[in-house]
Design a protein around this motif. Structure first.
Motif, PDB file in Angstrom:
ATOM      1  N   ASN A  58      27.254  47.620  32.745  1.00 55.66           N
ATOM      2  CA  ASN A  58      28.383  48.188  31.771  1.00 55.66           C
ATOM      3  C   ASN A  58      29.682  48.441  32.292  1.00 55.66           C
ATOM      4  OD1 ASN A  58      26.055  48.302  30.295  1.00 55.66           O
ATOM      5  ND2 ASN A  58      25.573  50.733  30.724  1.00 55.66           N
ATOM      6  N   TYR A  59      29.869  48.004  33.458  1.00 53.62           N
ATOM      7  CA  TYR A  59      31.355  48.427  33.999  1.00 53.62           C
ATOM      8  C   TYR A  59      32.270  47.360  33.439  1.00 53.62           C
ATOM      9  CZ  TYR A  59      35.202  48.432  37.564  1.00 53.62           C
ATOM     10  OH  TYR A  59      36.396  48.427  37.962  1.00 53.62           O
ATOM     11  N   VAL A  60      33.497  47.965  33.184  1.00 55.56           N
ATOM     12  CA  VAL A  60      34.400  47.101  32.554  1.00 55.56           C
ATOM     13  C   VAL A  60      35.710  47.448  33.506  1.00 55.56           C
ATOM     14  CG1 VAL A  60      35.778  46.462  30.628  1.00 55.56           C
ATOM     15  CG2 VAL A  60      33.411  46.868  30.355  1.00 55.56           C
ATOM     16  N   ARG A  61      36.434  46.353  33.906  1.00 61.91           N
ATOM     17  CA  ARG A  61      37.558  46.684  34.613  1.00 61.91           C
ATOM     18  C   ARG A  61      38.714  46.256  33.965  1.00 61.91           C
ATOM     19  NH1 ARG A  61      39.319  43.267  40.134  1.00 61.91           N
ATOM     20  NH2 ARG A  61      41.116  44.691  40.743  1.00 61.91           N
ATOM     21  N   TYR A  62      39.906  46.906  33.785  1.00 63.74           N
ATOM     22  CA  TYR A  62      41.206  46.798  32.900  1.00 63.74           C
ATOM     23  C   TYR A  62      42.189  46.562  34.053  1.00 63.74           C
ATOM     24  CZ  TYR A  62      38.172  48.562  29.456  1.00 63.74           C
ATOM     25  OH  TYR A  62      37.174  49.057  28.358  1.00 63.74           O
ATOM     26  N   ASP A  63      43.114  46.009  33.442  1.00 65.30           N
ATOM     27  CA  ASP A  63      44.461  45.854  34.337  1.00 65.30           C
ATOM     28  C   ASP A  63      45.332  47.156  33.747  1.00 65.30           C
ATOM     29  OD1 ASP A  63      45.564  45.335  31.889  1.00 65.30           O
ATOM     30  OD2 ASP A  63      46.164  43.070  32.220  1.00 65.30           O
TER      31      ASP A  63
END
Length: 633
Positions: free
Chosen positions: A118-123
């Motif tokens: 479920n992890y989402v990485r954003y800039d």
């Protein structure tokens, strides 16, 4: 007639009314069969529906009323996770408060493989730049100092995903906070307390270590103070329970309950860390230089019974358990009794002086070989001319042949009683595991030979601590004070509770103790046995000892060298006992143990601020021809 009666009995109902019931059923059934098929079907469906409704209602009542509480608890347990909140184990401190053992907070890090996807990485602009295990591994790998691909595999898992898999153990709270700030779903902590010993091997045999037992996975004291004071040092763990969502994530608004941990109390010791280190180095040096099997030494503060230092050669390092064998733990200073040899003569001299049967200037004819009235032959270690000598001279030269004549001036029972009053044959009660009481048989069991050997330190055995207690008792004006190594305990809120010391008792009179100290000052005379014990600027009162020790075959091929002394002689502040076991060569106490006393006593007087002697060394005449000379100077 008979057949007719039997037929009548078979056709007669057993219970009144049963015939009417059957008739009613038959009537209902015939009526039901006469109804149209459609009506019969509707009635059958209605009946089935009614039965099902009754069953469901009963089931609902069972679930909602009868077993509601039990089912609620079961459901809650499936969606609740409980974490242990580890209590902090109390510190072990030296007499000045320096830390000898402490516990620090550490973390293990694990992953819930069901949530990591479920992890989402954003800039910085809010654009998605990665998801799942691969994105998490990219940011975690540099922090955990792990290979990114390897870490990604741990995070992702296989087909059967787990809710907790270790990815890194033993990290600092600071690093965990940095990891936690990333907000990666499924990265979870496991907090624990790690025991640390910042001083290496210094006081290792005193402190001990903690470890798991067969009975419990909880860390408990396994040796030394960690073991003897385990109940005081140990705290009580708490717990934290949180409610989880279906995927294993913690529900922010879910149920949460916490039981706070109760930290353990700290233990403050009587030992001085720097003095302990100095004594350890001196003992190790003597053992190495003299090729001995082992050595031990104890320093006691006179008048209080506080043990300022207690060491064993080769002391293990509790911070490096892998480098220590199981049999290296424990302290020989309190658990390994040895025959002391001539240091044991202090008891015989003290008893006869206290009984008034001799004085320092009492004269005896002293050959190098003496035959007692019972026919026992006693030898001195070195041959010498027959001399008329004083009691003080016999002590200074440590002649067995003179000592047995002195010992014969009192009964065996009287001398035995003095031995027990000095603490021989009994544990001191020091707060360390596996203390030995030493070896002392009752005087009624002594044979003709043993009654003489016990006079000069053979035929009985004492620990290094017990030998130090002899010196401390003489130095304390003849009063025995129980030894202790725990100064106080300090509760988590800072309240300090001093150790309650046992009762003291008088062994010899103050005058007798003063006389003994005066006679013992001859030990550092160049013609005596303890010249290497001298400390520049200070008067020493002491006694050397050397005893033969049986080897594994029972042959007397080994020796133990001992020294007991106090400093300064005219106003004793500390007592020191040294034992060096099976040194190469002669192994005399004056050569292997006395130098250890000199090293540590010289350091101790500076460390403790003990002023130098201001009076000259006291000297009694040793020989009859000296009797007219001055006894002071």
């Amino acid at each position: 007639m008979a057949a007719s009666s039997a037929q009548q009995r078979r056709s007669t109902p057993k219970h009144p009314g049963s015939g009417r019931i059957r008739a009613g059923i038959d009537s209902w059934w015939r009526s039901y069969l006469r109804q149209p098929i459609g009506v019969r079907r509707i009635r059958s469906v209605a009946t089935i529906f009614l039965v099902c409704a009754v069953v469901l209602t009963a089931r609902l009542v069972d679930l909602q009323v009868v077993r509601a509480a039990t089912l609620s608890d079961t459901a809650s347990s499936f969606r609740t996770r409980t974490y242990t909140l580890h209590a902090k184990r109390g510190d072990i401190l030296d007499s000045s408060g320096a830390v000898l053992a402490t516990s620090i907070e550490r973390y293990n890090v694990g992953v819930n493989q069901k949530l990591i996807g479920n992890y989402v990485r954003y800039d910085d602009d809010g654009n998605v730049i990665g998801t799942g295990a691969a994105a998490a591994a990219e940011v975690l790998a540099p922090l955990l100092d792990m290979d990114q691909a390897e870490l990604g595999g741990l995070l992702l898992g296989g087909e059967q995903k787990s809710t907790f898999v270790y990815i890194k153990k033993d990290i600092s709270p600071e690093l965990w906070r940095e990891i936690n700030s990333l907000g990666i779903a499924g990265i979870e902590p496991e907090q624990y307390m790690k025991r640390e010993y910042p001083n290496g091997a210094v006081a290792g045999n005193v402190i001990g270590y903690v470890g798991e037992t067969e009975e419990s996975a909880e860390a408990t004291g396994q040796a030394g103070i960690e073991r003897s004071q385990n109940d005081i040092l140990s705290g009580t763990d708490g717990s934290l329970s949180v409610e989880l969502a279906g995927g294993g994530a913690v529900l922010p608004n879910g149920q949460r309950s916490e039981v706070a941990a109760i930290d353990g109390s700290s233990v403050k010791l009587t030992i001085d860390r720097d003095l302990e280190n100095e004594l350890l180095e001196a003992v190790n040096r003597s053992v190495q230089d003299n090729g001995a099997e082992w050595g031990a030494a104890v320093v006691i503060e006179i008048g209080t019974g506080r043990v300022l230092a207690l060491v064993d050669s080769g002391s293990p390092d509790p911070s490096n358990l892998a480098a220590s064998s199981a049999d290296s733990w424990g302290s020989r200073a309190v658990s390994a009794p040895v025959e002391p040899g001539s240091t044991g003569k202090l008891v015989t001299f003290s008893a006869t002086i206290d009984q008034g049967t001799v004085s320092p200037e009492s004269l005896f004819t002293v050959p190098d070989t003496f035959t007692t009235s019972s026919g026992e032959t006693i030898h001195d270690n070195d041959g010498h001319a027959t001399e008329d000598m004083t009691v003080a001279g016999i002590l200074a030269k440590s002649y067995n042949t003179g000592l047995v004549q002195i010992g014969d001036t009192i009964s065996d029972e009287t001398r035995y009683n003095y031995m027990t009053e000095f603490g021989l044959g009994s544990k001191t009660g020091i707060e360390l595991p596996a203390e030995s009481a030493g070896i002392l048989s009752d005087y009624t069991t002594w044979d003709n030979r043993t009654r003489y050997t016990t006079m000069f330190g053979q035929g009985w055995a004492a620990t290094t601590l017990q030998l130090a207690q002899i010196g401390a008792t003489i130095g304390n004006g003849g009063v025995y004070v129980p030894a202790h190594i725990v100064d106080s305990t300090i509760s988590p809120d800072g309240q300090e509770t001093p150790t309650v010391v046992g009762d003291s008792h008088r062994v010899i009179s103050e005058d007798s103790a003063d006389t003994m100290l005066q006679m013992m000052q001859a030990v550092t005379d160049p013609q005596s046995t303890g010249y290497y014990a001298r400390v520049e600027g200070y008067n020493i009162a002491g006694k050397t000892g050397t005893a033969q020790v049986a080897d594994e075959n029972g042959n007397l091929t080994k020796r133990v060298g001992t020294f007991v002394g106090v400093i300064p002689a005219e106003d004793p502040q500390i007592a020191v006992a040294v034992v060096v076991y099976n040194a190469a060569g002669a192994g005399y106490g004056g050569e292997v143990a006395a130098p250890v006393f000199s090293d540590v006593a010289g350091f101790a007087v500076r460390q403790l601020g003990i002023p130098p002697s201001t009076v000259p060394l006291y000297k009694y005449p040793w020989f009859a021809y000296e009797m007219g000379s001055s006894t002071d100077g």
